[in-house]
Design an enzyme around this catalytic site. Structure first.
Site, short mmCIF file in Angstrom:
data_model
loop_
_atom_site.label_atom_id
_atom_site.label_comp_id
_atom_site.label_asym_id
_atom_site.label_seq_id
_atom_site.Cartn_x
_atom_site.Cartn_y
_atom_site.Cartn_z
N HIS A 56 -8.79 11.52 20.63
CA HIS A 56 -8.10 12.72 20.37
C HIS A 56 -6.77 12.64 21.27
O HIS A 56 -6.93 12.49 22.35
CB HIS A 56 -8.94 14.15 20.83
CG HIS A 56 -10.20 14.25 19.83
ND1 HIS A 56 -11.42 14.18 20.32
CD2 HIS A 56 -10.21 14.06 18.42
CE1 HIS A 56 -12.51 14.27 19.11
NE2 HIS A 56 -11.55 14.29 18.20
N GLU A 59 -6.09 14.52 24.90
CA GLU A 59 -7.23 14.32 25.87
C GLU A 59 -6.70 13.27 26.96
O GLU A 59 -7.11 12.32 26.89
CB GLU A 59 -8.66 14.01 24.97
CG GLU A 59 -8.90 15.09 24.43
CD GLU A 59 -10.20 15.09 23.47
OE1 GLU A 59 -10.40 16.01 22.74
OE2 GLU A 59 -11.06 14.09 23.70
N HIS A 148 -13.55 10.92 26.35
CA HIS A 148 -12.81 12.22 25.94
C HIS A 148 -12.85 13.16 27.09
O HIS A 148 -13.49 13.25 28.25
CB HIS A 148 -13.55 12.80 24.98
CG HIS A 148 -13.76 12.08 23.57
ND1 HIS A 148 -13.07 12.56 22.36
CD2 HIS A 148 -14.15 10.80 23.37
CE1 HIS A 148 -13.23 11.52 21.46
NE2 HIS A 148 -14.02 10.49 21.81
N GLU A 211 -17.52 13.22 27.81
CA GLU A 211 -16.76 14.41 27.79
C GLU A 211 -16.52 14.50 29.36
O GLU A 211 -17.42 14.89 30.17
CB GLU A 211 -17.29 15.58 27.34
CG GLU A 211 -17.70 15.39 25.88
CD GLU A 211 -16.36 15.58 25.06
OE1 GLU A 211 -15.26 15.91 25.51
OE2 GLU A 211 -16.42 14.98 23.70
ZN LIG Z 1 -12.20 14.29 22.06
#
Ligand SMILES: [Zn+2]
Length: 328
Positions: A56, A59, A148, A211
Protein backbone atom coordinates in the site's frame (compact mmCIF):
# COMPACT_ATOMS: atom_id res chain seq x y z
CA UNK A 1 24.77 3.36 -3.42
CA UNK A 2 22.70 0.59 -1.80
CA UNK A 3 21.25 3.02 0.73
CA UNK A 4 19.87 5.08 -2.17
CA UNK A 5 18.15 2.12 -3.79
CA UNK A 6 14.68 3.02 -2.50
CA UNK A 7 14.87 6.65 -3.58
CA UNK A 8 16.37 5.86 -6.97
CA UNK A 9 13.86 3.08 -7.58
CA UNK A 10 11.04 5.55 -6.93
CA UNK A 11 12.64 8.09 -9.26
CA UNK A 12 13.18 5.30 -11.78
CA UNK A 13 16.82 6.33 -12.01
CA UNK A 14 18.39 3.19 -10.54
CA UNK A 15 20.57 1.79 -13.33
CA UNK A 16 18.91 -1.54 -14.27
CA UNK A 17 22.05 -3.61 -14.15
CA UNK A 18 23.74 -1.91 -11.18
CA UNK A 19 24.83 -4.57 -8.74
CA UNK A 20 27.57 -4.30 -6.17
CA UNK A 21 29.42 -5.67 -3.19
CA UNK A 22 28.71 -5.15 0.48
CA UNK A 23 30.23 -6.71 3.58
CA UNK A 24 29.58 -10.45 3.41
CA UNK A 25 28.06 -10.56 -0.07
CA UNK A 26 26.51 -8.80 -3.03
CA UNK A 27 23.31 -7.06 -4.07
CA UNK A 28 21.54 -7.50 -7.40
CA UNK A 29 18.52 -5.62 -8.72
CA UNK A 30 16.20 -7.90 -10.71
CA UNK A 31 13.52 -5.34 -11.70
CA UNK A 32 12.34 -1.92 -10.49
CA UNK A 33 11.73 -2.26 -6.75
CA UNK A 34 13.11 -5.82 -6.65
CA UNK A 35 16.50 -6.27 -4.96
CA UNK A 36 18.26 -9.45 -3.90
CA UNK A 37 20.98 -9.60 -1.25
CA UNK A 38 23.20 -12.66 -1.60
CA UNK A 39 25.71 -13.66 1.06
CA UNK A 40 29.02 -15.18 -0.02
CA UNK A 41 28.43 -17.72 2.73
CA UNK A 42 25.13 -18.52 4.40
CA UNK A 43 24.99 -19.14 8.12
CA UNK A 44 23.51 -22.44 9.19
CA UNK A 45 20.60 -20.62 10.84
CA UNK A 46 19.83 -18.57 7.69
CA UNK A 47 16.31 -18.42 6.30
CA UNK A 48 15.50 -17.42 2.71
CA UNK A 49 13.78 -14.14 3.57
CA UNK A 50 11.35 -12.05 1.56
CA UNK A 51 10.77 -8.59 3.05
CA UNK A 52 8.12 -6.55 1.24
CA UNK A 53 7.06 -2.96 1.91
CA UNK A 54 4.83 -0.40 0.18
CA UNK A 55 2.24 -2.90 -1.05
CA UNK A 56 0.00 0.00 0.00
CA UNK A 57 1.70 3.15 -1.24
CA UNK A 58 0.94 5.44 1.71
CA UNK A 59 2.37 3.07 4.35
CA UNK A 60 5.77 4.63 4.68
CA UNK A 61 7.15 3.54 8.08
CA UNK A 62 8.15 0.07 6.83
CA UNK A 63 9.85 1.66 3.80
CA UNK A 64 11.90 3.83 6.16
CA UNK A 65 12.66 0.79 8.32
CA UNK A 66 13.99 -1.18 5.33
CA UNK A 67 15.92 1.93 4.24
CA UNK A 68 17.67 1.97 7.63
CA UNK A 69 18.54 -1.73 7.31
CA UNK A 70 20.01 -1.20 3.83
CA UNK A 71 22.06 1.74 5.09
CA UNK A 72 23.48 -0.49 7.84
CA UNK A 73 24.29 -3.21 5.31
CA UNK A 74 26.06 -0.67 3.10
CA UNK A 75 27.98 0.73 6.09
CA UNK A 76 29.25 -2.78 6.86
CA UNK A 77 27.43 -2.91 10.20
CA UNK A 78 25.35 -5.93 9.14
CA UNK A 79 27.43 -8.60 7.43
CA UNK A 80 25.10 -10.53 5.11
CA UNK A 81 24.50 -14.10 6.22
CA UNK A 82 21.21 -15.04 4.53
CA UNK A 83 19.63 -14.62 1.10
CA UNK A 84 17.12 -11.76 1.28
CA UNK A 85 14.71 -10.45 -1.34
CA UNK A 86 13.57 -6.87 -0.75
CA UNK A 87 10.46 -5.73 -2.57
CA UNK A 88 8.92 -2.28 -3.00
CA UNK A 89 5.30 -3.13 -3.71
CA UNK A 90 3.22 -0.52 -5.49
CA UNK A 91 5.83 1.89 -6.87
CA UNK A 92 3.36 4.26 -8.52
CA UNK A 93 1.17 4.43 -5.41
CA UNK A 94 4.24 5.15 -3.25
CA UNK A 95 5.15 8.03 -5.58
CA UNK A 96 1.62 9.40 -5.24
CA UNK A 97 1.51 8.69 -1.47
CA UNK A 98 -1.77 6.85 -1.99
CA UNK A 99 -2.96 3.44 -0.84
CA UNK A 100 -3.38 2.30 -4.46
CA UNK A 101 -3.90 3.75 -7.93
CA UNK A 102 -6.71 1.66 -9.52
CA UNK A 103 -7.25 -1.25 -7.16
CA UNK A 104 -5.97 -2.71 -3.89
CA UNK A 105 -2.79 -4.62 -4.80
CA UNK A 106 -3.01 -6.76 -1.68
CA UNK A 107 -5.88 -8.91 -2.97
CA UNK A 108 -4.32 -9.89 -6.29
CA UNK A 109 -1.72 -12.48 -5.29
CA UNK A 110 -3.06 -15.64 -6.89
CA UNK A 111 -1.77 -17.81 -9.71
CA UNK A 112 -4.98 -17.66 -11.76
CA UNK A 113 -5.20 -13.86 -11.62
CA UNK A 114 -7.01 -12.82 -14.81
CA UNK A 115 -7.33 -9.08 -14.25
CA UNK A 116 -5.41 -6.56 -16.34
CA UNK A 117 -4.06 -3.14 -15.40
CA UNK A 118 -1.16 -1.62 -13.51
CA UNK A 119 -1.75 -3.32 -10.14
CA UNK A 120 -2.44 -6.79 -11.61
CA UNK A 121 0.75 -6.47 -13.72
CA UNK A 122 2.70 -5.46 -10.63
CA UNK A 123 1.23 -8.40 -8.67
CA UNK A 124 2.37 -10.79 -11.43
CA UNK A 125 5.89 -9.33 -11.42
CA UNK A 126 6.12 -9.58 -7.61
CA UNK A 127 4.80 -13.17 -7.59
CA UNK A 128 7.38 -14.15 -10.21
CA UNK A 129 10.14 -12.45 -8.18
CA UNK A 130 9.13 -14.50 -5.11
CA UNK A 131 8.84 -17.75 -7.13
CA UNK A 132 12.31 -17.25 -8.65
CA UNK A 133 13.88 -16.29 -5.31
CA UNK A 134 12.58 -19.31 -3.43
CA UNK A 135 13.58 -21.56 -6.38
CA UNK A 136 17.14 -20.20 -6.17
CA UNK A 137 17.41 -21.04 -2.44
CA UNK A 138 15.80 -24.44 -1.92
CA UNK A 139 18.11 -25.35 0.98
CA UNK A 140 16.69 -22.78 3.40
CA UNK A 141 13.43 -22.51 5.26
CA UNK A 142 11.29 -19.86 3.58
CA UNK A 143 10.09 -16.75 5.33
CA UNK A 144 8.07 -13.74 4.15
CA UNK A 145 7.26 -10.68 6.22
CA UNK A 146 4.99 -8.23 4.39
CA UNK A 147 5.25 -4.96 6.30
CA UNK A 148 2.36 -2.49 6.51
CA UNK A 149 0.93 0.24 8.70
CA UNK A 150 -2.79 0.52 9.45
CA UNK A 151 -5.07 3.36 8.37
CA UNK A 152 -6.54 3.71 11.89
CA UNK A 153 -5.62 3.50 15.55
CA UNK A 154 -5.56 0.14 17.24
CA UNK A 155 -5.95 -1.28 20.74
CA UNK A 156 -2.78 -3.12 19.69
CA UNK A 157 -0.75 -0.68 17.54
CA UNK A 158 1.58 -3.46 16.33
CA UNK A 159 0.00 -6.73 15.27
CA UNK A 160 0.35 -9.48 12.69
CA UNK A 161 -2.16 -11.21 10.46
CA UNK A 162 -1.48 -14.94 10.21
CA UNK A 163 -2.73 -15.99 6.76
CA UNK A 164 -4.96 -19.06 6.42
CA UNK A 165 -3.10 -21.92 4.70
CA UNK A 166 -2.07 -25.50 5.41
CA UNK A 167 1.49 -24.71 6.43
CA UNK A 168 1.87 -24.82 10.20
CA UNK A 169 3.44 -21.78 11.84
CA UNK A 170 6.58 -22.78 13.71
CA UNK A 171 6.65 -21.94 17.45
CA UNK A 172 9.79 -19.82 17.10
CA UNK A 173 7.83 -17.36 14.94
CA UNK A 174 5.62 -16.46 17.92
CA UNK A 175 8.70 -16.02 20.10
CA UNK A 176 10.44 -13.78 17.54
CA UNK A 177 7.35 -11.65 17.00
CA UNK A 178 6.79 -11.26 20.76
CA UNK A 179 10.40 -10.14 21.19
CA UNK A 180 10.01 -7.75 18.22
CA UNK A 181 7.28 -5.82 20.03
CA UNK A 182 4.25 -7.33 18.28
CA UNK A 183 1.25 -7.03 20.63
CA UNK A 184 -1.43 -9.14 18.94
CA UNK A 185 -1.94 -11.90 16.39
CA UNK A 186 -4.98 -12.32 14.16
CA UNK A 187 -5.44 -15.80 12.64
CA UNK A 188 -7.31 -15.69 9.33
CA UNK A 189 -10.22 -18.11 8.89
CA UNK A 190 -10.14 -18.56 5.12
CA UNK A 191 -7.94 -17.98 2.08
CA UNK A 192 -7.48 -14.31 1.32
CA UNK A 193 -5.26 -13.46 -1.64
CA UNK A 194 -2.76 -11.21 0.09
CA UNK A 195 0.99 -11.21 -0.54
CA UNK A 196 1.89 -13.03 2.69
CA UNK A 197 -0.82 -15.62 1.98
CA UNK A 198 0.76 -16.13 -1.44
CA UNK A 199 4.10 -17.21 0.05
CA UNK A 200 2.48 -19.37 2.71
CA UNK A 201 -0.05 -21.04 0.38
CA UNK A 202 2.10 -21.59 -2.72
CA UNK A 203 5.57 -21.83 -1.15
CA UNK A 204 4.94 -23.19 2.38
CA UNK A 205 6.76 -20.15 3.79
CA UNK A 206 6.47 -18.90 7.33
CA UNK A 207 4.59 -15.74 6.40
CA UNK A 208 2.78 -12.83 8.03
CA UNK A 209 1.30 -9.45 7.25
CA UNK A 210 2.78 -7.15 9.88
CA UNK A 211 0.89 -3.99 10.85
CA UNK A 212 3.41 -1.62 12.40
CA UNK A 213 1.46 1.33 13.78
CA UNK A 214 -0.42 4.04 12.00
CA UNK A 215 -0.07 5.46 8.48
CA UNK A 216 1.96 8.69 8.25
CA UNK A 217 3.78 10.52 5.44
CA UNK A 218 7.52 10.08 4.86
CA UNK A 219 9.52 11.85 7.56
CA UNK A 220 6.58 11.82 10.02
CA UNK A 221 7.00 8.28 11.31
CA UNK A 222 8.15 7.62 14.84
CA UNK A 223 10.43 4.64 14.30
CA UNK A 224 11.37 4.33 18.00
CA UNK A 225 8.58 1.81 18.79
CA UNK A 226 9.81 -0.22 15.82
CA UNK A 227 13.37 -0.60 17.15
CA UNK A 228 12.74 -4.17 18.39
CA UNK A 229 11.33 -5.03 14.94
CA UNK A 230 14.47 -3.56 13.36
CA UNK A 231 16.56 -5.92 15.55
CA UNK A 232 14.57 -8.89 14.21
CA UNK A 233 15.09 -7.82 10.58
CA UNK A 234 18.81 -7.30 11.24
CA UNK A 235 19.15 -10.81 12.69
CA UNK A 236 17.44 -12.22 9.59
CA UNK A 237 19.80 -10.30 7.26
CA UNK A 238 22.80 -11.60 9.17
CA UNK A 239 21.37 -15.13 9.14
CA UNK A 240 21.53 -15.23 12.96
CA UNK A 241 18.83 -16.92 15.03
CA UNK A 242 16.71 -13.96 16.24
CA UNK A 243 16.10 -13.49 19.96
CA UNK A 244 12.83 -14.83 21.31
CA UNK A 245 10.31 -13.57 23.88
CA UNK A 246 7.28 -15.02 25.62
CA UNK A 247 4.36 -15.41 23.14
CA UNK A 248 1.91 -15.07 26.05
CA UNK A 249 2.76 -11.34 25.98
CA UNK A 250 0.70 -11.16 22.77
CA UNK A 251 -3.11 -11.29 22.51
CA UNK A 252 -4.37 -13.92 20.04
CA UNK A 253 -7.56 -13.62 17.99
CA UNK A 254 -9.23 -15.68 15.29
CA UNK A 255 -11.44 -14.22 12.57
CA UNK A 256 -14.95 -15.62 12.95
CA UNK A 257 -16.81 -13.68 10.26
CA UNK A 258 -16.24 -10.95 7.78
CA UNK A 259 -18.49 -8.15 6.62
CA UNK A 260 -18.61 -7.66 2.84
CA UNK A 261 -20.04 -4.69 1.05
CA UNK A 262 -22.71 -5.96 -1.35
CA UNK A 263 -24.60 -2.82 -2.24
CA UNK A 264 -23.87 0.88 -2.88
CA UNK A 265 -26.28 1.45 0.01
CA UNK A 266 -23.91 0.22 2.72
CA UNK A 267 -22.72 1.65 6.00
CA UNK A 268 -20.86 0.59 9.11
CA UNK A 269 -22.80 1.53 12.24
CA UNK A 270 -19.88 2.67 14.39
CA UNK A 271 -17.69 5.76 14.33
CA UNK A 272 -15.26 6.14 11.43
CA UNK A 273 -12.32 6.45 13.78
CA UNK A 274 -13.08 3.27 15.78
CA UNK A 275 -9.72 1.66 16.62
CA UNK A 276 -8.84 -1.84 15.36
CA UNK A 277 -9.75 -4.61 17.86
CA UNK A 278 -12.55 -2.55 19.44
CA UNK A 279 -14.94 -5.04 21.03
CA UNK A 280 -18.73 -4.90 20.56
CA UNK A 281 -21.21 -6.75 22.85
CA UNK A 282 -24.01 -9.10 21.71
CA UNK A 283 -26.92 -7.28 20.08
CA UNK A 284 -24.80 -4.49 18.55
CA UNK A 285 -25.71 -3.62 14.97
CA UNK A 286 -22.38 -3.39 13.08
CA UNK A 287 -23.43 -2.82 9.47
CA UNK A 288 -26.40 -2.11 7.22
CA UNK A 289 -26.42 -3.21 3.59
CA UNK A 290 -29.13 -2.50 1.00
CA UNK A 291 -28.87 -6.08 -0.30
CA UNK A 292 -27.40 -8.25 2.44
CA UNK A 293 -29.29 -6.69 5.35
CA UNK A 294 -27.94 -5.95 8.84
CA UNK A 295 -24.99 -7.50 10.60
CA UNK A 296 -25.69 -7.90 14.32
CA UNK A 297 -23.37 -9.37 16.97
CA UNK A 298 -24.82 -12.70 18.19
CA UNK A 299 -24.00 -14.41 21.50
CA UNK A 300 -20.21 -13.81 21.66
CA UNK A 301 -18.68 -10.33 21.71
CA UNK A 302 -16.75 -9.52 18.52
CA UNK A 303 -13.71 -7.35 17.87
CA UNK A 304 -13.65 -5.35 14.67
CA UNK A 305 -10.46 -5.24 12.61
CA UNK A 306 -9.73 -3.31 9.38
CA UNK A 307 -13.16 -1.65 9.09
CA UNK A 308 -13.46 0.36 5.88
CA UNK A 309 -16.92 1.18 4.53
CA UNK A 310 -15.50 2.75 1.36
CA UNK A 311 -14.27 -0.50 -0.19
CA UNK A 312 -15.15 -1.59 -3.74
CA UNK A 313 -18.46 -3.52 -4.13
CA UNK A 314 -17.99 -7.17 -3.18
CA UNK A 315 -14.88 -6.41 -1.12
CA UNK A 316 -14.34 -6.94 2.58
CA UNK A 317 -15.47 -4.02 4.75
CA UNK A 318 -14.36 -5.45 8.12
CA UNK A 319 -13.14 -8.58 9.88
CA UNK A 320 -14.86 -9.76 13.08
CA UNK A 321 -12.66 -11.64 15.53
CA UNK A 322 -12.85 -13.52 18.85
CA UNK A 323 -10.05 -14.03 21.39
CA UNK A 324 -8.34 -17.46 21.33
CA UNK A 325 -5.64 -18.93 23.59
CA UNK A 326 -1.97 -18.59 22.57
CA UNK A 327 -0.67 -21.56 20.51
CA UNK A 328 0.98 -24.38 22.53
ZN1 LIG B 1 -1.39 -2.01 4.16
Amino acid sequence: MLSEWIELSLEETWPESRSGRVRGGTYTPHAPGVLELTPSECRETARACVLSVGIHGNETAPIELIGQCLARVEAGLLPLGAPVLILLGNLEAIRRAERYVDTNLNRLFRHDLGESGMEPDRARLLMRAVDDFFARHPEHERLHYDLHTAIRDSRYPRFVVDPFAETVTRPEQWRWLAQAGIQAVLHQHQHSWTFSHYSKHYHQAQAFTLELGRVAPFGHNDLAPLAPMARLLEALLEGREPRGGDPARMAFFRVSHEIRRHSPDFRLCFADDTPNFSEFPPGTRLAEDGEAGDVIVEETPLSVVFPNAKVELGARAALLACPVPPPE
